[in-house]
Design a protein around this motif. Structure first.
Motif, PDB file in Angstrom:
ATOM      1  N   LEU A  14      38.657   1.974   8.136  1.00  0.00           N
ATOM      2  CA  LEU A  14      37.843   1.451   7.041  1.00  0.00           C
ATOM      3  C   LEU A  14      36.538   0.912   7.615  1.00  0.00           C
ATOM      4  N   THR A  15      35.453   1.263   6.983  1.00  0.00           N
ATOM      5  CA  THR A  15      34.138   0.807   7.422  1.00  0.00           C
ATOM      6  C   THR A  15      33.754  -0.441   6.645  1.00  0.00           C
ATOM      7  N   LEU A  16      33.457  -1.522   7.369  1.00  0.00           N
ATOM      8  CA  LEU A  16      33.115  -2.796   6.756  1.00  0.00           C
ATOM      9  C   LEU A  16      31.686  -3.178   7.104  1.00  0.00           C
ATOM     10  N   ASN A  17      30.933  -3.598   6.107  1.00  0.00           N
ATOM     11  CA  ASN A  17      29.563  -4.051   6.364  1.00  0.00           C
ATOM     12  C   ASN A  17      29.311  -5.455   5.836  1.00  0.00           C
ATOM     13  N   SER A  18      30.369  -6.124   5.350  1.00  0.00           N
ATOM     14  CA  SER A  18      30.231  -7.481   4.844  1.00  0.00           C
ATOM     15  C   SER A  18      31.557  -8.202   4.974  1.00  0.00           C
ATOM     16  N   ALA A  19      31.507  -9.453   5.401  1.00  0.00           N
ATOM     17  CA  ALA A  19      32.714 -10.281   5.503  1.00  0.00           C
ATOM     18  C   ALA A  19      32.450 -11.623   4.838  1.00  0.00           C
ATOM     19  N   VAL A  20      33.424 -12.077   4.068  1.00  0.00           N
ATOM     20  CA  VAL A  20      33.298 -13.307   3.286  1.00  0.00           C
ATOM     21  C   VAL A  20      34.536 -14.166   3.502  1.00  0.00           C
ATOM     22  N   VAL A  21      34.318 -15.460   3.669  1.00  0.00           N
ATOM     23  CA  VAL A  21      35.409 -16.428   3.701  1.00  0.00           C
ATOM     24  C   VAL A  21      35.302 -17.270   2.434  1.00  0.00           C
ATOM     25  N   ALA A  22      36.269 -17.144   1.544  1.00  0.00           N
ATOM     26  CA  ALA A  22      36.275 -17.927   0.310  1.00  0.00           C
ATOM     27  C   ALA A  22      36.921 -19.280   0.584  1.00  0.00           C
ATOM     28  N   PRO A  51      34.946 -22.222  -6.491  1.00  0.00           N
ATOM     29  CA  PRO A  51      35.044 -21.970  -5.044  1.00  0.00           C
ATOM     30  C   PRO A  51      33.674 -21.665  -4.444  1.00  0.00           C
ATOM     31  N   LEU A  52      33.635 -21.588  -3.126  1.00  0.00           N
ATOM     32  CA  LEU A  52      32.389 -21.301  -2.409  1.00  0.00           C
ATOM     33  C   LEU A  52      32.649 -20.131  -1.467  1.00  0.00           C
ATOM     34  N   TYR A  53      31.660 -19.232  -1.369  1.00  0.00           N
ATOM     35  CA  TYR A  53      31.827 -18.010  -0.583  1.00  0.00           C
ATOM     36  C   TYR A  53      30.905 -18.052   0.634  1.00  0.00           C
ATOM     37  N   TYR A  54      31.492 -18.127   1.822  1.00  0.00           N
ATOM     38  CA  TYR A  54      30.731 -18.201   3.063  1.00  0.00           C
ATOM     39  C   TYR A  54      30.624 -16.799   3.669  1.00  0.00           C
ATOM     40  N   ARG A  55      29.408 -16.326   3.862  1.00  0.00           N
ATOM     41  CA  ARG A  55      29.215 -15.057   4.564  1.00  0.00           C
ATOM     42  C   ARG A  55      29.349 -15.277   6.061  1.00  0.00           C
ATOM     43  N   VAL A  56      30.090 -14.409   6.728  1.00  0.00           N
ATOM     44  CA  VAL A  56      30.223 -14.453   8.184  1.00  0.00           C
ATOM     45  C   VAL A  56      30.005 -13.050   8.735  1.00  0.00           C
ATOM     46  N   SER A  57      29.797 -12.964  10.015  1.00  0.00           N
ATOM     47  CA  SER A  57      29.569 -11.676  10.662  1.00  0.00           C
ATOM     48  C   SER A  57      30.843 -10.832  10.647  1.00  0.00           C
ATOM     49  N   THR A  58      30.708  -9.560  10.334  1.00  0.00           N
ATOM     50  CA  THR A  58      31.864  -8.666  10.394  1.00  0.00           C
ATOM     51  C   THR A  58      32.399  -8.546  11.820  1.00  0.00           C
ATOM     52  N   ALA A  59      31.546  -8.806  12.803  1.00  0.00           N
ATOM     53  CA  ALA A  59      31.970  -8.723  14.203  1.00  0.00           C
ATOM     54  C   ALA A  59      33.026  -9.771  14.544  1.00  0.00           C
ATOM     55  N   LEU A  60      33.176 -10.803  13.715  1.00  0.00           N
ATOM     56  CA  LEU A  60      34.182 -11.825  13.963  1.00  0.00           C
ATOM     57  C   LEU A  60      35.590 -11.336  13.670  1.00  0.00           C
ATOM     58  N   LEU A  61      35.723 -10.311  12.849  1.00  0.00           N
ATOM     59  CA  LEU A  61      37.045  -9.791  12.504  1.00  0.00           C
ATOM     60  C   LEU A  61      37.653  -9.095  13.719  1.00  0.00           C
ATOM     61  N   THR A  62      38.856  -9.466  14.074  1.00  0.00           N
ATOM     62  CA  THR A  62      39.473  -8.910  15.276  1.00  0.00           C
ATOM     63  C   THR A  62      40.959  -8.666  15.060  1.00  0.00           C
ATOM     64  N   PHE A 170      32.518  -8.416  -4.993  1.00  0.00           N
ATOM     65  CA  PHE A 170      33.363  -7.719  -4.020  1.00  0.00           C
ATOM     66  C   PHE A 170      33.029  -6.229  -3.990  1.00  0.00           C
ATOM     67  N   ALA A 171      31.969  -5.893  -3.266  1.00  0.00           N
ATOM     68  CA  ALA A 171      31.485  -4.519  -3.228  1.00  0.00           C
ATOM     69  C   ALA A 171      32.223  -3.699  -2.176  1.00  0.00           C
ATOM     70  N   ASP A 172      32.057  -2.386  -2.255  1.00  0.00           N
ATOM     71  CA  ASP A 172      32.644  -1.494  -1.270  1.00  0.00           C
ATOM     72  C   ASP A 172      32.162  -1.877   0.127  1.00  0.00           C
ATOM     73  N   GLY A 173      33.067  -1.859   1.101  1.00  0.00           N
ATOM     74  CA  GLY A 173      32.718  -2.218   2.466  1.00  0.00           C
ATOM     75  C   GLY A 173      32.838  -3.702   2.759  1.00  0.00           C
ATOM     76  N   THR A 174      33.515  -4.451   1.864  1.00  0.00           N
ATOM     77  CA  THR A 174      33.641  -5.899   2.015  1.00  0.00           C
ATOM     78  C   THR A 174      35.057  -6.298   2.391  1.00  0.00           C
ATOM     79  N   ALA A 175      35.166  -7.252   3.306  1.00  0.00           N
ATOM     80  CA  ALA A 175      36.431  -7.912   3.617  1.00  0.00           C
ATOM     81  C   ALA A 175      36.309  -9.369   3.208  1.00  0.00           C
ATOM     82  N   MET A 176      37.344  -9.904   2.572  1.00  0.00           N
ATOM     83  CA  MET A 176      37.300 -11.303   2.134  1.00  0.00           C
ATOM     84  C   MET A 176      38.596 -12.024   2.466  1.00  0.00           C
TER      85      MET A 176
END
Length: 219
Positions: A14-22, A51-62, A170-176
């Motif tokens: 799966l290709t991700l270009n956005s990561a969000v922490v709710a 709630p509040l949505y914090y954008r974080v780098s997708t590179a943090l996902l491991t 929650f668009a395509d390419g997003t992890a939350m």
């Protein structure tokens, strides 16, 4: 960024270009406000909205079973993970590992400071959509040489996931990462974490485990 997941059996990338922490996603609003008040007493600013949505780098996902953090002041927490890719929504497990010392300065900065372990297995969201409130999450930590239960709850304790998706765009390419539960005995650091999400209707479980390597703070 492409991440390989196991989807029931076959592997998918799966290709991700956005990561969000709710954050602040508890369904009991009185409990959420109580927690906000507690943190305010510790000098942590209240959220601008709930709630509040914090954008974080997708590179943090491991998917590594080991992360490195700076200092002794970080801790993880079990969270449901949603991924939107290829027009489909997938469900998994994640840990919002956060720098608690930095949190007193900026919650947003604390979210960006640590890697976010994610499960290697996903479920089709459609397979669980009809019984989401029964999905149970647990987290255990290593403490004094023993494994102890650190967090436990069902998705009934978190705002409806569809509501969170709508709020996050929650668009395509997003992890939350979708929020968590109170820590049993209080939030505290640990050297290792073991987490699971279980579906009692289908008898299926997703697991996630990782250890924490502490790096020295050098002035």
């Amino acid at each position: 960024m492409g991440i390989v997941f196991n989807f029931e059996n076959p592997s998918i990338t799966l290709t991700l270009n956005s990561a969000v922490v709710a954050g602040w996603t508890g369904r009991d609003q009185a409990a959420v406000q109580h927690h906000i008040d507690e943190l305010s007493e510790l000098g942590i600013a209240p959220p601008s909205s709930v709630p509040l949505y914090y954008r974080v780098s997708t590179a943090l996902l491991t998917q590594s079973d080991r992360i490195e953090v700076l200092g002794e002041g970080s801790s993880g927490e079990v969270e449901p993970l949603l991924i939107r890719a290829g027009g489909k929504t997938y469900f998994g497990l994640a840990s919002d590992h956060t720098d608690r010392d930095l949190e007193a300065y900026s919650v947003a900065a604390s979210k960006q400071a640590c890697a976010k372990p994610v499960s290697s297995t996903l479920w089709d969201f459609d397979d669980i959509a009809g019984h989401l409130d029964d999905i149970r999450l647990r987290c255990w930590i290593e403490e004094n040489g023993q494994e102890v239960l650190y967090q436990e709850g069902t998705l009934a304790g978190i705002r409806p996931l569809e509501e969170l998706c709508a709020g996050a765009g929650f668009a395509d390419g997003t992890a939350m990462l979708c929020g968590t539960f109170p820590a049993i005995g209080g939030v505290r650091p640990a050297r290792s974490y073991r987490m699971e999400v279980s579906d009692p209707h289908r008898g299926k479980t997703i697991g996630l485990s990782y250890t924490v390597e502490t790096l020295p703070i050098v002035a």
